[in-house]
Design an enzyme around this catalytic site. Structure first.
Site, PDB file in Angstrom:
ATOM      1  N   HIS A  69      -3.161  40.852  -4.498  1.00 44.54           N
ATOM      2  CA  HIS A  69      -1.669  40.815  -4.216  1.00 44.54           C
ATOM      3  C   HIS A  69      -1.488  40.553  -2.821  1.00 44.54           C
ATOM      4  O   HIS A  69      -0.478  39.846  -2.518  1.00 44.54           O
ATOM      5  CB  HIS A  69      -1.034  41.893  -4.984  1.00 44.54           C
ATOM      6  N   GLU A  70      -1.983  41.372  -2.006  1.00 43.33           N
ATOM      7  CA  GLU A  70      -1.871  41.334  -0.696  1.00 43.33           C
ATOM      8  C   GLU A  70      -2.231  40.225   0.149  1.00 43.33           C
ATOM      9  O   GLU A  70      -1.433  39.407   0.990  1.00 43.33           O
ATOM     10  CB  GLU A  70      -2.551  42.713   0.018  1.00 43.33           C
ATOM     11  N   HIS A  73       0.311  37.192  -0.384  1.00 42.60           N
ATOM     12  CA  HIS A  73       1.321  37.465   0.894  1.00 42.60           C
ATOM     13  C   HIS A  73       0.750  37.034   2.268  1.00 42.60           C
ATOM     14  O   HIS A  73       1.834  35.838   2.780  1.00 42.60           O
ATOM     15  CB  HIS A  73       1.812  38.902   1.042  1.00 42.60           C
TER      16      HIS A  73
HETATM   17 ZN   LIG Z   1       3.875  42.709  -2.384  1.00 43.93          ZN
END
Ligand SMILES: [Zn+2]
Length: 383
Positions: A69-70, A73
């Site tokens: 998820h990170e 980004h």
């Molecule tokens: Zn996030």
């Protein structure tokens, strides 16, 4: 923003240093524990230890999903030309440590949406795998763990989309407000305020559940709310500080003329002739030709044993110039501030065309923030 100090470095992935915030340890352990506790119900008939192994595996997969998820980004940020200094995993997924800001609302939106989009995709993949496992009838335990992973990833995506900074949904809200009104700073402050509101709702909801009898679920919800409240507050303070100090350069804040001390004198003489005679606690040290060769602070003096003060030259006690953090005179003070925290007792030497012209201490910046805030609120006695 989450303070990097609260986290530990664990390694590198895709060239990005990865750090883990203490809250991740709490969440992974809680997930392993709750998973091991519910598996005997959803997939009965296995030995007790196997549930713990399955719970641990599920929690480890979850940690990997948080990291993915990170990284989503971070990858989008890097593609948009924003330097990423690393990623930090924390309670709600993570934060990419960006060394810059999105230049347009569109970039901000894509950066924010990438994480939840990835978590939702993972939820779909785990869901499909769980369905296939279920159909094959191979292992009800594995099916239960993968189903759990699908559900938790979906919850993570939805939770991160709640519209309050520093959650991803808060960043999306900021992008929208920025797009709508054209003011990135005001949009960021509004998004952080929304973060506090979301946090209060979570806390209230958690307390309600707590008193309604769901002790663990309620306490967990209230804890998340409290954590979010702290993060939203820190974010607002950081934005307001940046706004207060907007347009101010290192040269505006620095102390000058410089009070320097010659490197050839002893530490003992330095204490008597400089520290006791003057009000400063950090001095650039000069060489034989008068040029600056380093920086000495109270901490340096303290490190010299009392018996050796008379024989130790000041230049030997000082930090050499190339290891002292520096800032260009024209550099915005907001970026200089990051360097004030860490090195050589928090001092930064200001240079102009390669020459040291001034020094900045944390108290210089603290005073500046105070004064600017005071000026911004106005004088209440004035008609
Ligand atoms: Zn996030």
């Amino acid at each position: 923003m989450i303070r990097v100090n609260d986290s530990v470095a664990v390694g590198k992935l895709m060239g990005l240093p990865v750090r883990i915030h203490w809250s991740v340890v709490v969440i992974v352990w809680l997930f392993a524990w709750s998973l091991a506790g519910t598996l005997p119900v959803t997939a009965p008939g296995y030995p007790r230890w196997l549930y713990w192994v399955a719970g641990g595996c599920g929690a480890a997969c979850l940690a990997g999903a948080l990291l993915a998820h990170e990284l989503a980004h971070a990858v989008v940020a890097r593609r948009a030309g924003i330097p990423v200094s690393g990623v930090t995993l924390w309670l709600f997924g993570g934060v990419a440590r960006l060394a810059g800001e999105a230049r347009t609302p569109g970039v901000e939106f894509r950066m924010a949406a990438a994480g939840p989009a990835l978590s939702l995709s993972l939820a779909a993949v785990f869901g499909a795998v769980a369905a296939a496992l279920d159909a094959s009838g191979w292992s009800p335990l594995a099916t239960a763990v993968v189903t759990w992973l699908a559900v938790v990833n979906a919850i993570l995506a939805v939770f991160n989309l709640l519209p309050g900074a520093p959650l991803d949904g808060g960043r999306i809200l900021r992008a929208y407000l920025w797009h709508r009104h054209g003011d990135p700073v005001r949009a960021a402050i509004s998004a952080a305020r929304a973060g506090s509101v979301v946090a209060y709702v979570l806390i209230a909801w958690g307390l309600f559940e707590l008193f309604a009898g769901s002790v663990i679920g309620g306490a967990w919800m209230a804890f998340i709310g409290w954590f979010l409240l702290t993060a939203a507050h820190a974010e607002r303070v950081a934005i307001e500080t940046r706004e207060t100090l907007g347009g101010i350069s290192a040269a505006d804040v620095m102390t000058r003329p410089l009070h320097t001390a010659p490197g050839f004198i002893s530490v003992e003489r330095f204490i008597h002739d400089y520290l006791l005679a003057d009000r400063h606690s950090a001095y650039p040290v000069t060489g034989d030709d008068g040029s600056i060769t380093g920086l000495v602070t109270l901490a340096h003096v303290r490190a010299v044993p009392a018996g050796q003060r008379a024989t130790t030259p000041l230049s030997q006690a000082a930090t050499p110039l190339d290891r002292v953090p520096k800032a260009d005179a024209a550099e915005p003070i907001t970026t200089v501030m990051e360097r004030l925290d860490r090195h050589t007792g928090g001092r930064v030497l200001v240079t102009d065309a390669g020459r040291v012209v001034g020094i900045i201490t944390p108290s210089d910046v603290a005073r500046l923030i105070d004064v600017r805030r005071l000026a911004a609120t106005g004088d209440p006695h004035r008609p």
